[in-house]
Design a protein around this motif. Structure first.
Motif, PDB file in Angstrom:
ATOM      1  N   ALA A  43      41.416  35.898  26.205  1.00  0.00           N
ATOM      2  CA  ALA A  43      41.075  34.481  26.061  1.00  0.00           C
ATOM      3  C   ALA A  43      40.080  34.047  27.134  1.00  0.00           C
ATOM      4  O   ALA A  43      39.167  33.252  26.866  1.00  0.00           O
ATOM      5  CB  ALA A  43      42.342  33.633  26.145  1.00  0.00           C
ATOM      6  N   ASN A 238      41.646  31.211  11.473  1.00  0.00           N
ATOM      7  CA  ASN A 238      40.194  31.140  11.670  1.00  0.00           C
ATOM      8  C   ASN A 238      39.729  29.720  11.984  1.00  0.00           C
ATOM      9  O   ASN A 238      38.920  29.518  12.888  1.00  0.00           O
ATOM     10  CB  ASN A 238      39.463  31.656  10.422  1.00  0.00           C
ATOM     11  N   PHE A 241      40.736  28.724  15.481  1.00  0.00           N
ATOM     12  CA  PHE A 241      39.860  29.350  16.467  1.00  0.00           C
ATOM     13  C   PHE A 241      38.511  28.621  16.541  1.00  0.00           C
ATOM     14  O   PHE A 241      38.019  28.321  17.645  1.00  0.00           O
ATOM     15  CB  PHE A 241      39.639  30.815  16.100  1.00  0.00           C
ATOM     16  N   GLN A 245      37.026  26.569  19.817  1.00  0.00           N
ATOM     17  CA  GLN A 245      35.754  26.973  20.411  1.00  0.00           C
ATOM     18  C   GLN A 245      34.710  25.856  20.360  1.00  0.00           C
ATOM     19  O   GLN A 245      33.956  25.659  21.323  1.00  0.00           O
ATOM     20  CB  GLN A 245      35.219  28.226  19.705  1.00  0.00           C
ATOM     21  N   LEU A 274      43.852  28.588  23.098  1.00  0.00           N
ATOM     22  CA  LEU A 274      43.297  29.874  22.648  1.00  0.00           C
ATOM     23  C   LEU A 274      44.267  31.012  22.953  1.00  0.00           C
ATOM     24  O   LEU A 274      44.468  31.908  22.127  1.00  0.00           O
ATOM     25  CB  LEU A 274      41.960  30.126  23.348  1.00  0.00           C
ATOM     26  N   LEU A 277      47.028  30.803  20.440  1.00  0.00           N
ATOM     27  CA  LEU A 277      46.546  31.202  19.120  1.00  0.00           C
ATOM     28  C   LEU A 277      46.464  32.714  18.992  1.00  0.00           C
ATOM     29  O   LEU A 277      46.874  33.286  17.964  1.00  0.00           O
ATOM     30  CB  LEU A 277      45.173  30.576  18.862  1.00  0.00           C
ATOM     31  N   PHE A 278      45.945  33.387  20.008  1.00  0.00           N
ATOM     32  CA  PHE A 278      45.844  34.855  19.973  1.00  0.00           C
ATOM     33  C   PHE A 278      47.224  35.500  19.859  1.00  0.00           C
ATOM     34  O   PHE A 278      47.429  36.416  19.064  1.00  0.00           O
ATOM     35  CB  PHE A 278      45.128  35.366  21.226  1.00  0.00           C
TER      36      PHE A 278
END
Length: 331
Positions: A43, A238, A241, A245, A274, A277-278
């Motif tokens: 991240a 998606n 993300f 970003q 992030l 999320l990962f």
């Protein structure tokens, strides 16, 4: 895990997210260690690349602007040309290094999370040291699968660009705009579907003796019947993300919009989102694999899966040529 495999075929998108949350909480120590070791650097470099590459591109743009106002052949023009070339080389070397590190950390994180959940599913004794020891041993299969999927994405993008160029020459005005909007939606749907196949193929590469095209084919077969669940998961991951970003780019990277302390606060928030999320994305795609297996009545024998996981700790792999699932169960 709370549910038996026979029950997992009936759970949907929100149940998969709920099940993922439960397994992370129940094994928070091992997931925290994996997060700090692999996912946190992943991240961090994502966001660091945005910040650093934006700064480097601003330098390139500034040098290029200065060069534009100089006369060719002058000493300053030559110096600016050399500086511009150096800045571009520096930028591309930095970008190559970024993608290399990103690639390595992504595969290592995938291997660690998938192995951890499979170990929890089979009731195996699990330690962080054991997880990290098997990660390099699934590296090759994951890399092969990634290479094939990357090639598929490249072909898909080339086909999209070819259709776009042809339509640009054939259609004009409102007809082209209408076609472009429809075709863009189709392209995004295809991209999301392929991403779902990629995510599931990565799990297959760890839990079964398969990689590359074989893993992709198995992934496509598993998604059948749960296609909309898989697409929904891929779309949500998606879009989340992209949103994180874009928020980081507009609120943190672009200077002058917010005060320094607010930019720092939003930067930390985006980083934590992030990171989460990962972690959730990798856990969710592994749970989806189990759901798809259950839907197709492909019984994952816990003993054989446990032996398969144990083989990573040895110098041989006893399940070559043999899938983890052995029998179909009847509902």
């Amino acid at each position: 895990m709370d549910k038996e495999q026979e029950e997992m075929q009936f759970i949907g998108l929100f149940d998969i997210i709920k099940e993922s949350y439960k397994i992370i909480i129940s094994c928070r120590k091992i997931f925290s260690q994996i997060t700090l070791t692999l996912i946190l650097p992943l991240a961090f470099i994502f966001q660091a690349y945005q910040e650093i590459s934006n700064y480097m591109l601003e330098e390139i743009d500034h040098t290029d602007t200065e060069k534009f106002f100089e006369h060719p052949g002058t000493k300053r023009y030559t110096n600016l040309s050399n500086t511009l070339s150096y800045e571009w080389i520096k930028f591309w070397l930095f970008t190559i290094a970024y993608f290399t590190i990103l690639f390595i950390l992504s595969l290592l994180s995938t291997a660690a999370i998938v192995y951890t959940i499979a170990s929890v599913y089979t009731g195996r004794e699990l330690t962080f040291k054991k997880v990290m020891s098997i990660v390099p041993k699934v590296w090759l299969r994951l890399m092969i699968t990634f290479t094939y999927m990357l090639s598929a994405f490249m072909v898909y993008l080339i086909l999209y660009l070819c259709v776009l160029i042809i339509s640009l020459k054939v259609l004009h005005g409102s007809a082209f705009v209408g076609f472009l909007n429809v075709f863009l939606v189709i392209y995004v749907m295809g991209f999301v579907y392929m991403t779902g196949i990629w995510q599931l193929a990565s799990v297959v590469s760890v839990l079964e003796s398969a990689d590359g095209i074989t893993a992709m084919t198995k992934s496509m077969g598993l998604i059948k019947g749960n296609r909309w669940v898989a697409i929904s998961i891929s779309f949500v991951l998606n879009m989340s993300f992209v949103y994180i970003q874009l928020s980081f780019q507009s609120l943190v990277v672009e200077e002058g919009l917010l005060e320094a302390w607010k930019r720092f606060g939003f930067g930390v928030l985006c980083f934590l989102l992030l990171l989460t999320l990962f972690l959730f994305g990798l856990v969710i795609q592994t749970i989806l694999y189990l759901v798809c297996k259950s839907y197709h009545h492909e019984n994952i024998d816990k003993g054989d899966l446990s032996n398969h996981l144990e083989s990573y700790l040895r110098d041989y792999e006893p399940l070559i040529g043999k899938e983890v699932q052995l029998e179909e169960y009847r509902v």
